[in-house]
Design a protein around this motif. Structure first.
Motif, PDB file in Angstrom:
ATOM      1  N   LEU A 145       2.527   8.524   9.290  1.00  0.00           N
ATOM      2  CA  LEU A 145       1.174   9.078   9.213  1.00  0.00           C
ATOM      3  C   LEU A 145       0.804   9.422   7.774  1.00  0.00           C
ATOM      4  N   CYS A 146       1.730  10.057   7.067  1.00  0.00           N
ATOM      5  CA  CYS A 146       1.481  10.441   5.671  1.00  0.00           C
ATOM      6  C   CYS A 146       1.537   9.230   4.747  1.00  0.00           C
ATOM      7  N   ALA A 147       2.596   8.433   4.881  1.00  0.00           N
ATOM      8  CA  ALA A 147       2.822   7.321   3.959  1.00  0.00           C
ATOM      9  C   ALA A 147       1.755   6.238   4.097  1.00  0.00           C
ATOM     10  N   HIS A 148       1.412   5.890   5.320  1.00  0.00           N
ATOM     11  CA  HIS A 148       0.386   4.865   5.535  1.00  0.00           C
ATOM     12  C   HIS A 148      -0.950   5.315   4.960  1.00  0.00           C
ATOM     13  N   SER A 149      -1.333   6.560   5.222  1.00  0.00           N
ATOM     14  CA  SER A 149      -2.617   7.069   4.744  1.00  0.00           C
ATOM     15  C   SER A 149      -2.692   7.010   3.222  1.00  0.00           C
ATOM     16  N   LEU A 150      -1.658   7.480   2.567  1.00  0.00           N
ATOM     17  CA  LEU A 150      -1.652   7.551   1.115  1.00  0.00           C
ATOM     18  C   LEU A 150      -1.574   6.168   0.489  1.00  0.00           C
ATOM     19  N   TYR A 151      -0.708   5.311   1.012  1.00  0.00           N
ATOM     20  CA  TYR A 151      -0.511   3.977   0.443  1.00  0.00           C
ATOM     21  C   TYR A 151      -1.775   3.131   0.566  1.00  0.00           C
ATOM     22  N   THR A 152      -2.410   3.159   1.729  1.00  0.00           N
ATOM     23  CA  THR A 152      -3.604   2.340   1.951  1.00  0.00           C
ATOM     24  C   THR A 152      -4.744   2.746   1.035  1.00  0.00           C
ATOM     25  N   VAL A 153      -5.009   4.050   0.939  1.00  0.00           N
ATOM     26  CA  VAL A 153      -6.116   4.530   0.118  1.00  0.00           C
ATOM     27  C   VAL A 153      -5.871   4.236  -1.359  1.00  0.00           C
ATOM     28  N   GLU A 154      -4.642   4.412  -1.832  1.00  0.00           N
ATOM     29  CA  GLU A 154      -4.344   4.213  -3.251  1.00  0.00           C
ATOM     30  C   GLU A 154      -4.305   2.744  -3.642  1.00  0.00           C
ATOM     31  N   CYS A 155      -4.186   1.846  -2.682  1.00  0.00           N
ATOM     32  CA  CYS A 155      -4.196   0.409  -2.978  1.00  0.00           C
ATOM     33  C   CYS A 155      -5.605  -0.179  -2.891  1.00  0.00           C
ATOM     34  N   THR A 156      -6.583   0.653  -2.608  1.00  0.00           N
ATOM     35  CA  THR A 156      -7.949   0.196  -2.370  1.00  0.00           C
ATOM     36  C   THR A 156      -8.853   0.575  -3.537  1.00  0.00           C
ATOM     37  N   PRO A 157      -9.769  -0.311  -3.952  1.00  0.00           N
ATOM     38  CA  PRO A 157     -10.738   0.056  -4.991  1.00  0.00           C
ATOM     39  C   PRO A 157     -11.519   1.306  -4.612  1.00  0.00           C
ATOM     40  N   LYS A 158     -11.887   2.071  -5.610  1.00  0.00           N
ATOM     41  CA  LYS A 158     -12.528   3.367  -5.388  1.00  0.00           C
ATOM     42  C   LYS A 158     -13.750   3.272  -4.484  1.00  0.00           C
ATOM     43  N   ILE A 159     -14.559   2.245  -4.658  1.00  0.00           N
ATOM     44  CA  ILE A 159     -15.799   2.115  -3.910  1.00  0.00           C
ATOM     45  C   ILE A 159     -15.568   1.844  -2.432  1.00  0.00           C
ATOM     46  N   ARG A 238      -2.814  -8.064  -8.691  1.00  0.00           N
ATOM     47  CA  ARG A 238      -2.450  -8.666  -7.407  1.00  0.00           C
ATOM     48  C   ARG A 238      -3.345  -8.182  -6.280  1.00  0.00           C
ATOM     49  N   LEU A 239      -3.679  -6.892  -6.288  1.00  0.00           N
ATOM     50  CA  LEU A 239      -4.443  -6.311  -5.192  1.00  0.00           C
ATOM     51  C   LEU A 239      -5.931  -6.614  -5.288  1.00  0.00           C
ATOM     52  N   TRP A 240      -6.502  -6.485  -6.478  1.00  0.00           N
ATOM     53  CA  TRP A 240      -7.951  -6.544  -6.641  1.00  0.00           C
ATOM     54  C   TRP A 240      -8.443  -7.822  -7.307  1.00  0.00           C
ATOM     55  N   GLY A 241      -7.531  -8.750  -7.602  1.00  0.00           N
ATOM     56  CA  GLY A 241      -7.938 -10.015  -8.183  1.00  0.00           C
ATOM     57  C   GLY A 241      -7.747 -10.056  -9.687  1.00  0.00           C
ATOM     58  N   ASN A 242      -7.799 -11.255 -10.220  1.00  0.00           N
ATOM     59  CA  ASN A 242      -7.569 -11.487 -11.656  1.00  0.00           C
ATOM     60  C   ASN A 242      -8.857 -11.249 -12.426  1.00  0.00           C
ATOM     61  N   LYS A 243      -9.212  -9.990 -12.585  1.00  0.00           N
ATOM     62  CA  LYS A 243     -10.414  -9.601 -13.319  1.00  0.00           C
ATOM     63  C   LYS A 243     -10.087  -8.404 -14.202  1.00  0.00           C
ATOM     64  N   ASP A 244     -11.062  -7.932 -14.922  1.00  0.00           N
ATOM     65  CA  ASP A 244     -10.840  -6.812 -15.834  1.00  0.00           C
ATOM     66  C   ASP A 244     -10.768  -5.494 -15.061  1.00  0.00           C
ATOM     67  N   HIS A 245      -9.611  -4.825 -15.163  1.00  0.00           N
ATOM     68  CA  HIS A 245      -9.417  -3.541 -14.484  1.00  0.00           C
ATOM     69  C   HIS A 245      -9.270  -2.405 -15.500  1.00  0.00           C
ATOM     70  N   SER A 246      -9.782  -2.626 -16.698  1.00  0.00           N
ATOM     71  CA  SER A 246      -9.599  -1.637 -17.765  1.00  0.00           C
ATOM     72  C   SER A 246     -10.264  -0.304 -17.433  1.00  0.00           C
ATOM     73  N   VAL A 247     -11.399  -0.356 -16.735  1.00  0.00           N
ATOM     74  CA  VAL A 247     -12.099   0.889 -16.383  1.00  0.00           C
ATOM     75  C   VAL A 247     -11.251   1.720 -15.426  1.00  0.00           C
ATOM     76  N   GLU A 248     -10.693   1.062 -14.404  1.00  0.00           N
ATOM     77  CA  GLU A 248      -9.854   1.781 -13.433  1.00  0.00           C
ATOM     78  C   GLU A 248      -8.602   2.349 -14.108  1.00  0.00           C
ATOM     79  N   VAL A 249      -7.975   1.537 -14.989  1.00  0.00           N
ATOM     80  CA  VAL A 249      -6.779   2.002 -15.688  1.00  0.00           C
ATOM     81  C   VAL A 249      -7.118   3.163 -16.603  1.00  0.00           C
ATOM     82  N   GLU A 250      -8.290   3.088 -17.261  1.00  0.00           N
ATOM     83  CA  GLU A 250      -8.705   4.164 -18.156  1.00  0.00           C
ATOM     84  C   GLU A 250      -8.914   5.462 -17.386  1.00  0.00           C
TER      85      GLU A 250
END
Length: 507
Positions: A145-159, A238-250
């Motif tokens: 319950l805890c691990a699935h909830s946390l893992y799924t949300v953190e692997c998903t783009p913010k929007i 790998r998760l969000w595609g081969n695009k610029d993720h600099s904003v998310e990393v920042e």
């Protein structure tokens, strides 16, 4: 700037196919196990009670009385909650140390051992093996319950996190439905096949164990907990595609700088931190209400209502299966409307609708002994209650700790929330039969008061969380509950360090 529509959300999700894979694989071995564990014991109950009798006769030459068999059966069912509570308490340190993905992977081994015990219990003539298996299933469900909830949300783009968070509850509903479906006599609900029904969770765990090994770890865990920026960027690609993720990393790096002196906090530290007191109270109230809202009571009375409505005894199982289908489909409706309606609105409206449904259900259940056609009203109210529960509280509250708490407190917040959920389930499991025996259908009065109180609490004490960061939510909590209103009108960069440390994160 206009807010994305549901079609745009689905398009964005379709552009991240690996995120869809993460949702499915983490769900099958995650909250699906919790839902399946709840419903799978109903169908084989008579066969398990018979096994208890046969075991005692063969082993001890003792014939048990009905109340003794019922006591053993109740303990076998309830031990799932004890294991779940233990699993929830183990989740926080596991998630913070070995990571979200590895926690899910190792957790599958627990379910597989439990499944082996279930499969061999009938041949070994040992109901104790079912007890042990149920306990291990509970541990697995508590962690997942805890691990699935946390893992799924953190692997998903913010929007997309609000939309994807609903799938956590969807897999719970799917687990319940599959447990009901496989429990039919045409499938696994027979005298010789019921051990395979109880052992099905092991196959779901095996599927996740094999498939999850090929998926990346949570990008946030890699950067904020392990400090590995390169691995984080690789996981994002790998998760969000081969695009610029600099904003998310920042954004993550900014959070890392803010939290650089803040380690993952324990459950005790979560309770001692006064700046997030109202967030913690919100988790306690809402998660406890998930179990004390009357859902189990509605399921308990559903067969009586369907029988009174004229449904033949042989068809009752299919009518009950319809309740599981209703809960599953309702969670999908929540998936569609959550970003448009908002989390607070859905939770408040859900609890209020449940309150009204329980009031009317109490009346119609009382009247059906005198006015036969009111049984049809009772049947409709059952489905209205399930719809309100799934579209509101169930769909929104599961990922809530990850929305209103920062990285340092997330794991502990999930642990507290789901531990309370298990305690509530145990309380209902032990006290509900007593309530029914003494109050009959008027036991709903207790549950409707819980729904009403929780709905009013959410309305007056919880801010709207739609399109807001955890920092903004923390400020809104403070504005609602601080007598001085000290953050009123303050901007993000004007907040003191302790508030930023506690609350700054992006969603």
């Amino acid at each position: 700037m206009s807010r994305p529509t549901m079609l745009q959300h689905l398009t964005l999700l379709w552009d991240c196919p690996l995120v869809i894979v993460v949702i499915f694989i983490s769900g099958i071995g995650g909250t699906f196990q919790y839902g399946f564990g709840i419903s799978s014991m109903t169908s084989p109950s008579a066969y398990i009670k018979e096994l208890v009798n046969q075991t005692c006769i063969q082993r001890y030459d003792v014939y048990l009385r009905d109340w003794q068999v019922s006591l053993i059966w109740s303990f076998t069912v309830s031990i799932f909650c004890i294991g779940g509570l233990l699993g929830s308490l183990l989740a926080a340190p596991c998630l913070s140390t070995i990571g979200r993905r590895k926690c899910l992977l190792f957790n599958n081994l627990v379910a597989m051992v439990g499944a082996v015990l279930m499969l061999l219990s009938q041949r070994a003539m040992s109901f104790e093996m079912i007890m042990a298996g149920r306990f291990l299933y509970g541990v697995n469900a508590g962690i997942s319950l805890c691990a699935h909830s946390l893992y799924t949300v953190e692997c998903t783009p913010k929007i997309l996190q609000g939309v994807v968070g609903v799938t956590i509850a969807t897999f719970i509903s799917m687990g319940k439905f599959v447990g009901q479906l496989l429990g039919l006599s045409e499938l696994l609900g027979t005298e010789d096949r019921w051990p395979w029904l109880l052992g099905f969770s092991g196959f779901a765990a095996l599927f996740q164990l094999v498939s999850l090994s090929f998926l990346p770890e949570s990008p946030k865990f890699l950067l904020l907990n392990q400090g590995d920026q390169r691995a984080c960027e690789k996981a994002l690609t790998r998760l969000w595609g081969n695009k610029d993720h600099s904003v998310e990393v920042e954004e993550m790096l900014e959070e890392k700088v803010t939290l650089q002196n803040t380690r993952s906090r324990s459950v005790m530290e979560l309770f001692r931190e006064r700046s997030i007191r109202w967030q913690l109270i919100t988790i306690i109230v809402t998660f406890l209400s998930l179990q004390l809202s009357g859902l189990n009571a509605v399921y308990f009375y559903s067969q009586e209502v369907f029988r009174a409505a004229g449904i033949h005894e042989d068809q009752l199982r299919y009518a009950t299966l319809g309740t599981g289908m209703c809960e599953t489909l309702s969670s999908l409706v929540c998936f569609v409307i959550i970003e448009r309606a908002g989390k607070k609105v859905l939770v408040f409206a859900g609890f209020m609708a449940m309150t009204v449904a329980l009031v009317l259900l109490t009346i119609t259940l009382y009247l059906q002994h005198y006015i036969p056609w009111t049984s049809y009203c009772s049947m409709a109210l059952i489905f209205i209650f399930l719809f309100s529960y799934s579209i509101g509280p169930a769909g929104v509250l599961a990922p809530l700790p990850g929305v209103i708490f920062t990285q340092a407190f997330k794991a502990s917040a999930f642990t507290v929330g789901f531990a309370i959920n298990w305690i509530g389930m145990f309380i209902v499991g032990m006290l509900f039969p007593i309530l029914v025996e003494n109050l009959d259908s008027f036991s709903f009065v207790i549950f409707l008061l819980v729904c009403l109180t929780t709905g009013l609490y959410v309305y007056f004490n919880v801010p709207e969380m739609k399109n807001k960061s955890a920092l903004e939510i923390a400020v809104d909590f403070d504005r609602m509950h601080s007598k001085s209103g000290r953050w009123k009108g303050k901007k993000k960069d004007e907040l003191p360090p302790n508030v930023c440390t506690t609350s700054q994160t992006k969603f």
